[in-house]
Design a protein around this motif. Structure first.
Motif, PDB file in Angstrom:
ATOM      1  N   ARG A  13      73.983  33.756   9.613  1.00 13.98           N
ATOM      2  CA  ARG A  13      75.114  31.984   9.215  1.00 13.98           C
ATOM      3  C   ARG A  13      75.098  31.278  10.453  1.00 13.98           C
ATOM      4  O   ARG A  13      74.447  30.251  10.012  1.00 13.98           O
ATOM      5  N   SER A  14      75.657  31.918  11.329  1.00 10.49           N
ATOM      6  CA  SER A  14      75.855  31.459  13.101  1.00 10.49           C
ATOM      7  C   SER A  14      74.543  31.059  12.985  1.00 10.49           C
ATOM      8  O   SER A  14      75.034  29.320  13.542  1.00 10.49           O
ATOM      9  N   ALA A  15      73.987  31.612  12.899  1.00 18.08           N
ATOM     10  CA  ALA A  15      72.163  30.982  13.628  1.00 18.08           C
ATOM     11  C   ALA A  15      72.007  29.443  13.365  1.00 18.08           C
ATOM     12  O   ALA A  15      71.443  28.769  13.395  1.00 18.08           O
ATOM     13  N   ARG A  16      72.597  29.182  11.616  1.00 23.95           N
ATOM     14  CA  ARG A  16      72.015  28.788   9.664  1.00 23.95           C
ATOM     15  C   ARG A  16      72.795  27.143  10.444  1.00 23.95           C
ATOM     16  O   ARG A  16      72.361  26.187  10.662  1.00 23.95           O
ATOM     17  N   VAL A  17      74.275  28.154  11.107  1.00 25.59           N
ATOM     18  CA  VAL A  17      75.233  26.544  11.475  1.00 25.59           C
ATOM     19  C   VAL A  17      74.316  25.900  12.603  1.00 25.59           C
ATOM     20  O   VAL A  17      74.649  24.527  12.603  1.00 25.59           O
ATOM     21  N   LEU A  18      74.113  27.210  13.530  1.00 28.76           N
ATOM     22  CA  LEU A  18      73.643  26.145  15.320  1.00 28.76           C
ATOM     23  C   LEU A  18      72.965  25.145  14.484  1.00 28.76           C
ATOM     24  O   LEU A  18      72.882  24.661  15.210  1.00 28.76           O
ATOM     25  N   ALA A  19      71.634  25.703  13.726  1.00 23.93           N
ATOM     26  CA  ALA A  19      70.773  24.717  13.262  1.00 23.93           C
ATOM     27  C   ALA A  19      70.316  23.752  13.244  1.00 23.93           C
ATOM     28  O   ALA A  19      70.420  22.270  13.417  1.00 23.93           O
ATOM     29  N   ASP A  20      71.390  23.565  12.044  1.00 25.14           N
ATOM     30  CA  ASP A  20      72.205  22.364  11.086  1.00 25.14           C
ATOM     31  C   ASP A  20      72.819  21.132  12.365  1.00 25.14           C
ATOM     32  O   ASP A  20      72.363  20.632  12.370  1.00 25.14           O
TER      33      ASP A  20
END
Length: 212
Positions: A13-20
């Protein structure tokens, strides 16, 4: 039940948040001048609550810095043709092509322009170019190993010299940039390197570990 610590999933999730968040920041920077950028707009685009954005990045300057940091971490294909002359020419051409192609230039140009308005962004921009120059210096290092450049040539300085005239036109003078100009910058940098004008800089004593 096993007592082993579970291995975290790559990304998550953290990586997805960063990407978004980075994608939303880049979209906002592309569409708006620095003075009109807001955390609220990034929150709306990314779907990440603005309180989270403020807590993690502090504001728009931190988001701009994060976009540059993330960009610096992306792989950059470095030419390896077997000839340092061709490799350096291709490096300069890559800068020219990126910043003159209508389909490619808008976002990187806007991101650099925004970063130059922000102290935190400027620091991240410096780090970005430092990382890019270090990656690209492999072409010059290979040239030294093959005997195409003098032993002791500073490969990072060669890369800086080959690309600096292009950035000067793009972001300082606004002069037109064309392919012959990029090729000329690469050729001039190679001539300077072969004349011994880019010697490796010795480390200063202040950089040496101090005794305890």
């Amino acid at each position: 039940m096993s007592n082993a610590t579970p291995t975290p999933r790559p990304g998550g999730r953290s990586a997805r948040v960063l990407a978004d968040v980075v994608a939303a920041t880049l979209a906002e920077v592309t569409e708006k001048p620095y003075d009109r950028l807001t955390v609220d707009a990034v929150a709306t685009r990314s779907g990440v609550h603005k309180a989270t954005l403020y807590r993690r990045w502090g504001g728009m300057d931190g988001l701009i810095a994060q976009a540059l940091t993330t960009s610096a971490e992306q792989p950059w294909p470095i030419p390896d043709t077997g000839s340092v002359d061709e490799d350096v020419r291709l490096l300069a051409h890559e800068v020219y092509a990126t910043f003159t192609d209508p389909g490619l230039r808008t976002t990187p140009t806007a991101l650099i322009a925004a970063a130059l308005r922000s102290p935190q962004g400027s620091e991240a921009l410096h780090a970005f170019f430092t990382a890019r120059h270090r990656q690209a210096s492999a072409v010059a290092a290979r040239g030294v190993e093959r005997g195409e450049l003098p032993s002791g040539t500073d490969p990072v300085e060669l890369v800086r010299a080959a690309t600096a005239p292009l950035y000067h036109r793009l972001f300082l003078t606004g002069e037109p940039l064309d392919e012959p100009t990029a090729a000329r910058a690469a050729a001039a940098a190679l001539l300077a390197a072969r004349a011994g004008l880019f010697p490796a800089q010795p480390q200063s004593d202040s950089a040496s570990p101090q005794p305890l």
